[in-house]
Write a protein that holds these residues in place. Structure first.
Motif, PDB file in Angstrom:
ATOM      1  N   VAL A  96      -9.895 -27.291  23.173  1.00 27.30           N
ATOM      2  CA  VAL A  96     -10.416 -27.045  21.926  1.00 27.30           C
ATOM      3  C   VAL A  96      -9.133 -26.633  21.121  1.00 27.30           C
ATOM      4  O   VAL A  96      -8.755 -26.983  19.843  1.00 27.30           O
ATOM      5  CB  VAL A  96     -11.428 -26.277  21.786  1.00 27.30           C
ATOM      6  N   GLY A  97      -8.359 -25.483  21.554  1.00 25.71           N
ATOM      7  CA  GLY A  97      -7.081 -24.985  20.635  1.00 25.71           C
ATOM      8  C   GLY A  97      -7.083 -23.607  21.192  1.00 25.71           C
ATOM      9  O   GLY A  97      -7.270 -23.485  22.387  1.00 25.71           O
ATOM     10  N   VAL A  98      -6.179 -22.859  20.437  1.00 28.80           N
ATOM     11  CA  VAL A  98      -5.888 -21.479  20.879  1.00 28.80           C
ATOM     12  C   VAL A  98      -6.333 -20.674  19.833  1.00 28.80           C
ATOM     13  O   VAL A  98      -6.249 -20.770  18.563  1.00 28.80           O
ATOM     14  CB  VAL A  98      -4.152 -21.435  20.820  1.00 28.80           C
ATOM     15  N   ILE A  99      -6.609 -19.492  20.319  1.00 29.54           N
ATOM     16  CA  ILE A  99      -6.853 -18.128  19.603  1.00 29.54           C
ATOM     17  C   ILE A  99      -5.921 -17.157  20.027  1.00 29.54           C
ATOM     18  O   ILE A  99      -5.588 -16.800  21.106  1.00 29.54           O
ATOM     19  CB  ILE A  99      -8.438 -17.637  19.629  1.00 29.54           C
ATOM     20  N   ASN A 100      -5.642 -16.354  18.982  1.00 34.33           N
ATOM     21  CA  ASN A 100      -4.823 -15.263  19.315  1.00 34.33           C
ATOM     22  C   ASN A 100      -5.153 -13.710  18.457  1.00 34.33           C
ATOM     23  O   ASN A 100      -5.453 -13.992  17.349  1.00 34.33           O
ATOM     24  CB  ASN A 100      -3.300 -15.376  19.165  1.00 34.33           C
ATOM     25  N   LEU A 101      -4.800 -12.730  18.988  1.00 34.18           N
ATOM     26  CA  LEU A 101      -5.108 -11.403  18.384  1.00 34.18           C
ATOM     27  C   LEU A 101      -3.965 -10.802  18.448  1.00 34.18           C
ATOM     28  O   LEU A 101      -3.384 -10.580  19.669  1.00 34.18           O
ATOM     29  CB  LEU A 101      -6.231 -10.676  19.025  1.00 34.18           C
ATOM     30  N   THR A 102      -3.344 -10.231  17.332  1.00 28.00           N
ATOM     31  CA  THR A 102      -2.328  -9.476  17.401  1.00 28.00           C
ATOM     32  C   THR A 102      -2.288  -8.267  16.575  1.00 28.00           C
ATOM     33  O   THR A 102      -3.236  -8.094  15.824  1.00 28.00           O
ATOM     34  CB  THR A 102      -0.844 -10.409  16.733  1.00 28.00           C
ATOM     35  N   GLY A 103      -1.290  -7.247  16.947  1.00 31.53           N
ATOM     36  CA  GLY A 103      -1.478  -6.014  16.456  1.00 31.53           C
ATOM     37  C   GLY A 103      -2.862  -5.402  16.872  1.00 31.53           C
ATOM     38  O   GLY A 103      -3.298  -4.588  15.930  1.00 31.53           O
ATOM     39  N   ILE A 104      -3.305  -5.489  17.944  1.00 30.56           N
ATOM     40  CA  ILE A 104      -4.387  -4.604  18.397  1.00 30.56           C
ATOM     41  C   ILE A 104      -4.154  -3.452  18.366  1.00 30.56           C
ATOM     42  O   ILE A 104      -3.505  -2.793  19.053  1.00 30.56           O
ATOM     43  CB  ILE A 104      -4.868  -5.303  19.775  1.00 30.56           C
ATOM     44  N   ASP A 105      -5.006  -2.483  17.580  1.00 26.06           N
ATOM     45  CA  ASP A 105      -5.127  -1.094  17.540  1.00 26.06           C
ATOM     46  C   ASP A 105      -6.455  -0.759  18.132  1.00 26.06           C
ATOM     47  O   ASP A 105      -7.455  -0.723  17.300  1.00 26.06           O
ATOM     48  CB  ASP A 105      -4.850  -0.802  16.131  1.00 26.06           C
ATOM     49  N   LEU A 106      -6.465  -0.479  19.380  1.00 28.05           N
ATOM     50  CA  LEU A 106      -7.938   0.167  19.931  1.00 28.05           C
ATOM     51  C   LEU A 106      -8.283   1.396  19.438  1.00 28.05           C
ATOM     52  O   LEU A 106      -9.365   1.896  19.603  1.00 28.05           O
ATOM     53  CB  LEU A 106      -7.877   0.088  21.439  1.00 28.05           C
ATOM     54  N   LYS A 107      -7.446   2.380  18.706  1.00 28.36           N
ATOM     55  CA  LYS A 107      -7.774   3.526  17.783  1.00 28.36           C
ATOM     56  C   LYS A 107      -8.391   3.255  16.791  1.00 28.36           C
ATOM     57  O   LYS A 107      -9.479   3.778  16.292  1.00 28.36           O
ATOM     58  CB  LYS A 107      -6.775   4.532  18.036  1.00 28.36           C
ATOM     59  N   ALA A 108      -7.862   2.247  15.891  1.00 28.20           N
ATOM     60  CA  ALA A 108      -8.198   2.068  14.435  1.00 28.20           C
ATOM     61  C   ALA A 108      -9.341   0.896  14.769  1.00 28.20           C
ATOM     62  O   ALA A 108      -9.822   0.658  13.743  1.00 28.20           O
ATOM     63  CB  ALA A 108      -7.200   1.552  13.537  1.00 28.20           C
ATOM     64  N   LEU A 109      -9.346   0.364  15.962  1.00 27.32           N
ATOM     65  CA  LEU A 109     -10.242  -0.878  15.976  1.00 27.32           C
ATOM     66  C   LEU A 109     -10.169  -2.095  15.293  1.00 27.32           C
ATOM     67  O   LEU A 109     -10.851  -2.580  14.544  1.00 27.32           O
ATOM     68  CB  LEU A 109     -11.885  -0.502  15.915  1.00 27.32           C
ATOM     69  N   THR A 110      -8.776  -2.379  15.093  1.00 28.50           N
ATOM     70  CA  THR A 110      -8.401  -3.388  14.344  1.00 28.50           C
ATOM     71  C   THR A 110      -7.584  -4.592  14.891  1.00 28.50           C
ATOM     72  O   THR A 110      -6.783  -4.129  16.045  1.00 28.50           O
ATOM     73  CB  THR A 110      -7.734  -3.021  12.895  1.00 28.50           C
ATOM     74  N   CYS A 111      -7.474  -5.630  14.344  1.00 23.32           N
ATOM     75  CA  CYS A 111      -6.099  -6.566  14.900  1.00 23.32           C
ATOM     76  C   CYS A 111      -6.149  -7.792  13.743  1.00 23.32           C
ATOM     77  O   CYS A 111      -6.858  -7.935  12.985  1.00 23.32           O
ATOM     78  CB  CYS A 111      -6.570  -7.056  16.253  1.00 23.32           C
TER      79      CYS A 111
ATOM     80  N   LEU B 203     -13.669  -4.451  18.490  1.00 25.30           N
ATOM     81  CA  LEU B 203     -13.105  -4.001  17.191  1.00 25.30           C
ATOM     82  C   LEU B 203     -14.076  -3.915  16.197  1.00 25.30           C
ATOM     83  O   LEU B 203     -15.169  -4.680  16.247  1.00 25.30           O
ATOM     84  CB  LEU B 203     -12.248  -5.035  17.104  1.00 25.30           C
ATOM     85  N   GLU B 204     -13.553  -3.533  15.018  1.00 23.17           N
ATOM     86  CA  GLU B 204     -14.531  -3.382  13.820  1.00 23.17           C
ATOM     87  C   GLU B 204     -13.952  -4.027  12.565  1.00 23.17           C
ATOM     88  O   GLU B 204     -14.722  -4.049  11.781  1.00 23.17           O
ATOM     89  CB  GLU B 204     -14.658  -1.693  13.382  1.00 23.17           C
ATOM     90  N   ARG B 205     -12.805  -4.406  12.685  1.00 23.86           N
ATOM     91  CA  ARG B 205     -12.061  -4.956  11.627  1.00 23.86           C
ATOM     92  C   ARG B 205     -11.021  -5.907  11.811  1.00 23.86           C
ATOM     93  O   ARG B 205     -10.102  -5.769  12.843  1.00 23.86           O
ATOM     94  CB  ARG B 205     -11.416  -3.807  10.573  1.00 23.86           C
ATOM     95  N   LEU B 206     -11.287  -7.283  11.421  1.00 26.07           N
ATOM     96  CA  LEU B 206     -10.291  -8.268  11.588  1.00 26.07           C
ATOM     97  C   LEU B 206      -9.483  -8.500  10.324  1.00 26.07           C
ATOM     98  O   LEU B 206      -9.934  -8.623   9.128  1.00 26.07           O
ATOM     99  CB  LEU B 206     -10.874  -9.406  12.131  1.00 26.07           C
ATOM    100  N   THR B 207      -8.312  -8.873  10.283  1.00 31.40           N
ATOM    101  CA  THR B 207      -7.426  -9.277   9.179  1.00 31.40           C
ATOM    102  C   THR B 207      -6.824 -10.793   9.656  1.00 31.40           C
ATOM    103  O   THR B 207      -6.676 -10.847  10.833  1.00 31.40           O
ATOM    104  CB  THR B 207      -6.270  -8.315   8.950  1.00 31.40           C
ATOM    105  N   LEU B 208      -6.297 -11.189   8.563  1.00 29.12           N
ATOM    106  CA  LEU B 208      -5.559 -12.597   8.747  1.00 29.12           C
ATOM    107  C   LEU B 208      -4.674 -12.911   7.700  1.00 29.12           C
ATOM    108  O   LEU B 208      -5.002 -12.420   6.707  1.00 29.12           O
ATOM    109  CB  LEU B 208      -6.510 -13.495   8.989  1.00 29.12           C
ATOM    110  N   GLU B 209      -3.993 -13.659   7.857  1.00 26.91           N
ATOM    111  CA  GLU B 209      -2.917 -14.312   6.749  1.00 26.91           C
ATOM    112  C   GLU B 209      -3.017 -15.894   6.653  1.00 26.91           C
ATOM    113  O   GLU B 209      -3.090 -16.346   7.633  1.00 26.91           O
ATOM    114  CB  GLU B 209      -1.287 -13.809   6.923  1.00 26.91           C
ATOM    115  N   VAL B 210      -3.163 -16.486   5.692  1.00 33.65           N
ATOM    116  CA  VAL B 210      -3.285 -17.955   5.425  1.00 33.65           C
ATOM    117  C   VAL B 210      -2.678 -18.359   4.364  1.00 33.65           C
ATOM    118  O   VAL B 210      -2.571 -17.509   3.331  1.00 33.65           O
ATOM    119  CB  VAL B 210      -4.828 -18.235   5.450  1.00 33.65           C
ATOM    120  N   PHE B 211      -1.792 -19.544   4.173  1.00 30.07           N
ATOM    121  CA  PHE B 211      -1.224 -19.754   3.196  1.00 30.07           C
ATOM    122  C   PHE B 211      -2.007 -20.272   2.194  1.00 30.07           C
ATOM    123  O   PHE B 211      -3.047 -20.902   2.353  1.00 30.07           O
ATOM    124  CB  PHE B 211      -0.145 -21.132   3.700  1.00 30.07           C
TER     125      PHE B 211
END
Length: 175
Positions: free
Chosen positions: A84-99, A132-140
């Motif tokens: 189907v495609g690819v998913i990725n998680l970067t900047g994973i922070d298991l203390k802050a529970l974000t990526c 995780l509790e919070r996800l972020t992303l960047e998009v053009f």
């Protein structure tokens, strides 16, 4: 913590059923080349921060570096035997529970709803497996189709930045 413990993962995704996530570090050579072709498709590359074609050696070197990564996970997503495609998680922070998340679809398959399936997969994995509790992303800013998809899944606008000569929207989702 290295994330090489996550090899192949089966997720039961609501409205879809079984989805397989194959960690890049577990890909066969054939699968790795398939991923490279997906990523280098002109309509995929144009939405990447690094829009140039990636060479085979660069791709395999990147996969090798993931073996010792402590903050990145990349998966090939399989559904009913289709890539189907690819998913990725970067900047994973298991203390802050974000990526930060990212994804791209396999444009070489005619399957409908790939973006929704990829988003459902990444959200399920982030919440159920990584807790995780919070996800972020960047998009053009010009990628209206992706922005609409992210908004459908509850992501909200945080801010707009200028990056590599392009307007980029930063979005987030609290799980």
């Amino acid at each position: 913590m290295p994330f090489n413990q996550f090899k192949n993962i089966s997720l039961n995704i609501e409205n879809y059923g079984q989805v397989e996530l194959v960690n890049y570090i577990s890909l066969s050579d054939e699968q790795a080349l398939d991923v490279l072709h997906m990523r280098n498709h002109p309509e995929v590359r144009r939405w990447m921060h690094n829009a140039r074609e990636i060479t085979k050696s660069e791709h395999f070197e990147f996969i090798d570096k993931l073996r010792s990564s402590e903050d990145k996970l990349y998966f090939l997503v399989l559904f009913k035997g289709q890539q189907v495609g690819v998913i990725n998680l970067t900047g994973i922070d298991l203390k802050a529970l974000t990526c930060e998340l990212g994804l791209f679809a396999n444009l070489n398959t005619g399957m409908e709803g790939k973006g929704k399936l990829l988003m459902s997969s990444i959200l399920c994995f982030a919440e159920k497996k990584l807790k995780l509790e919070r996800l972020t992303l960047e998009v053009f800013l010009s990628n209206c189709r992706a922005i609409k998809l992210y908004e459908k899944f509850g992501f909200v606008y945080d801010r707009q930045i200028f990056k590599n000569g392009l307007d980029v929207i930063c979005m987030s989702l609290d799980l």
